[in-house]
Design a protein around this motif. Structure first.
Motif, short mmCIF file in Angstrom:
data_model
loop_
_atom_site.label_atom_id
_atom_site.label_comp_id
_atom_site.label_asym_id
_atom_site.label_seq_id
_atom_site.Cartn_x
_atom_site.Cartn_y
_atom_site.Cartn_z
N ALA A 37 0.83 -1.21 0.00
CA ALA A 37 0.00 0.00 0.00
C ALA A 37 0.86 1.26 0.00
N VAL A 38 1.92 1.28 0.81
CA VAL A 38 2.76 2.47 0.92
C VAL A 38 3.52 2.72 -0.38
N VAL A 39 4.13 1.68 -0.95
CA VAL A 39 4.90 1.86 -2.18
C VAL A 39 3.98 2.28 -3.32
N THR A 40 2.82 1.65 -3.43
CA THR A 40 1.87 2.02 -4.48
C THR A 40 1.41 3.45 -4.32
N PHE A 41 1.15 3.85 -3.08
CA PHE A 41 0.72 5.21 -2.76
C PHE A 41 1.76 6.23 -3.21
N VAL A 42 3.00 6.01 -2.83
CA VAL A 42 4.07 6.96 -3.18
C VAL A 42 4.32 6.99 -4.69
N CYS A 43 4.40 5.81 -5.30
CA CYS A 43 4.63 5.76 -6.75
C CYS A 43 3.48 6.39 -7.51
N GLY A 44 2.26 6.20 -7.02
CA GLY A 44 1.11 6.80 -7.68
C GLY A 44 1.14 8.31 -7.65
N ILE A 45 1.50 8.89 -6.51
CA ILE A 45 1.57 10.35 -6.40
C ILE A 45 2.67 10.89 -7.31
N VAL A 46 3.85 10.28 -7.24
CA VAL A 46 4.96 10.75 -8.05
C VAL A 46 4.62 10.62 -9.54
N GLY A 47 4.07 9.48 -9.93
CA GLY A 47 3.72 9.28 -11.33
C GLY A 47 2.68 10.27 -11.81
N ALA A 48 1.69 10.56 -10.98
CA ALA A 48 0.66 11.52 -11.35
C ALA A 48 1.24 12.92 -11.52
N LYS A 49 2.12 13.28 -10.60
CA LYS A 49 2.70 14.62 -10.66
C LYS A 49 3.65 14.79 -11.84
N VAL A 50 4.42 13.74 -12.13
CA VAL A 50 5.32 13.81 -13.28
C VAL A 50 4.49 13.93 -14.57
N THR A 51 3.39 13.18 -14.64
CA THR A 51 2.51 13.28 -15.81
C THR A 51 1.91 14.67 -15.91
N GLN A 52 1.50 15.21 -14.78
CA GLN A 52 0.95 16.56 -14.74
C GLN A 52 1.96 17.57 -15.28
N ALA A 53 3.20 17.44 -14.82
CA ALA A 53 4.24 18.37 -15.26
C ALA A 53 4.49 18.24 -16.76
N PHE A 54 4.49 16.99 -17.25
CA PHE A 54 4.73 16.76 -18.68
C PHE A 54 3.61 17.37 -19.52
N VAL A 55 2.36 17.17 -19.10
CA VAL A 55 1.21 17.67 -19.86
C VAL A 55 1.15 19.19 -19.82
N GLN A 56 1.40 19.77 -18.65
CA GLN A 56 1.27 21.22 -18.49
C GLN A 56 2.54 21.96 -18.88
N GLY A 57 3.65 21.23 -19.03
CA GLY A 57 4.90 21.88 -19.40
C GLY A 57 5.47 22.74 -18.30
N ALA A 58 5.16 22.38 -17.04
CA ALA A 58 5.66 23.15 -15.90
C ALA A 58 5.90 22.20 -14.74
N ALA A 59 6.68 22.67 -13.77
CA ALA A 59 6.97 21.85 -12.61
C ALA A 59 5.70 21.61 -11.81
N PRO A 60 5.47 20.39 -11.27
CA PRO A 60 4.29 20.13 -10.46
C PRO A 60 4.30 20.97 -9.20
N THR A 61 3.09 21.24 -8.66
CA THR A 61 2.98 22.12 -7.51
C THR A 61 3.55 21.48 -6.25
N ALA A 62 3.28 20.20 -6.05
CA ALA A 62 3.78 19.52 -4.86
C ALA A 62 3.58 18.03 -4.99
N LEU A 63 4.44 17.26 -4.37
CA LEU A 63 4.28 15.82 -4.35
C LEU A 63 3.59 15.41 -3.06
N ASP A 64 2.33 15.79 -2.92
CA ASP A 64 1.58 15.44 -1.73
C ASP A 64 0.13 15.19 -2.11
N PRO A 65 -0.59 14.41 -1.30
CA PRO A 65 -1.95 14.02 -1.65
C PRO A 65 -2.97 15.12 -1.56
N SER A 66 -2.64 16.29 -0.98
CA SER A 66 -3.62 17.35 -0.84
C SER A 66 -3.59 18.34 -1.98
#
Length: 231
Positions: A37-66
C-alpha cells in the motif's frame, strides 16, 4: 487545510483502507499489505505529478496528496509498476487485482469530491438547473459525475470479484469500464480537441478501455483452455 484538500487526502486513505481489508481477507500478511500500500501510494503520487508536469509543461505544484490537478492515468501506471515490483521482491505469486481494482475506484469516488471543492478538473460550460459556478462561468459539476461513476464502479467490482473468470480479472474489468466511463465523462469536462471532437484524455482513456478488454479476452481464453480435459 481546505475542505478540498481534506477530501483529496481522504480519497487516498479510502483506497488504502479498501485495499487493506480485501487483501487481508485474501490471506495476505499484514506487513506485506502495508508495504504494498505504501509503495503504491508513493509511486502513484509521483507518477501523477510527473505526468501533470509533462502535460502542463511546468513543474508540479507539490508531491503530496492534498494538491489538486493529478493526472490519474499517470498515477495508476506508476502505482501499478511499484506494486508489481514489490510483489516480485516479496515473491508473491497470487494475483491481487481483485483487491486493487475496488480500492482504486473507491479512492477516486471520494477524491473527486475534493476536486469539486478545490475546484479543479472543471466541467464544460453549462446553463442548467444543476450547473455550478466555477472558473468564472456556469459549468457541469463534472467532478461529481466522476465521483458518482466511481462509486457505482466500486459497488460493481465488489459484487463480481468472486465471480470473475480468473483470479485478478477485476483489475482488467476496472480498466475496461473506467476507460469507457472516462471517455464519456470527458464530453462534460473542459477539454482540448486533439482529434476532431475528441480530446487527448478521451483517446488515452479509450486505449485504456481497449487494453482492459484485450486482457480480459486473452486471459479468459487461456483460463478456459487450461481447464479443458485432455483427451
Amino acid at each position: 487545510m481546505t475542505a478540498g484538500a481534506v477530501f483529496t487526502g481522504l480519497g487516498y486513505a479510502t483506497g488504502a483502507i479498501v485495499f487493506w481489508l480485501l487483501a487481508r481477507r485474501r490471506g495476505l500478511r499484514a506487513d506485506h499489505t502495508v508495504l504494498l500500500a505504501v509503495v503504491t501510494f508513493v509511486c502513484g503520487i509521483v507518477g501523477a505529478k510527473v505526468t501533470q508536469a509533462f502535460v502542463q509543461g511546468a513543474a508540479p505544484t507539490a508531491l503530496d496528496p492534498s494538491a489538486g490537478g493529478r493526472a490519474l492515468l499517470g498515477g495508476i501506471l506508476a502505482g501499478w509498476i511499484g506494486f508489481e515490483a514489490v510483489k516480485a521482491k516479496l515473491g508473491l505469486k497470487s494475483s491481487l487485482g481483485d483487491a486493487v481494482a475496488p480500492a482504486l475506484a473507491a479512492g477516486e469516488a471520494v477524491g473527486r469530491i475534493g476536486c469539486f471543492l478545490n475546484p479543479c478538473c472543471l466541467g464544460g460550460p453549462f446553463d442548467g438547473p444543476w450547473s455550478v459556478h466555477q472558473g468564472g462561468c456556469d459549468r457541469h459539476p463534472a467532478q461529481l459525475y466522476s465521483a458518482a461513476f466511481a462509486a457505482a464502479l466500486t459497488i460493481g467490482l465488489l459484487a463480481v470479484r468472486n465471480r470473475t473468470p480468473y483470479p485478478g480479472a477485476s483489475f482488467h474489468v476496472y480498466l475496461a469500464v473506467w476507460g469507457l466511463g472516462r471517455f464519456g465523462q470527458e464530453f462534460f469536462r473542459d477539454r482540448d480537441h486533439l482529434l476532431g471532437p475528441f480530446g487527448a484524455m478521451q483517446l488515452a482513456s479509450l486505449q485504456t478501455a481497449l487494453a482492459g478488454a484485450a486482457f480480459l479476452i486473452v486471459h479468459t481464453v487461456r483460463r478456459r483452455r487450461s481447464l479443458e480435459p485432455v483427451e
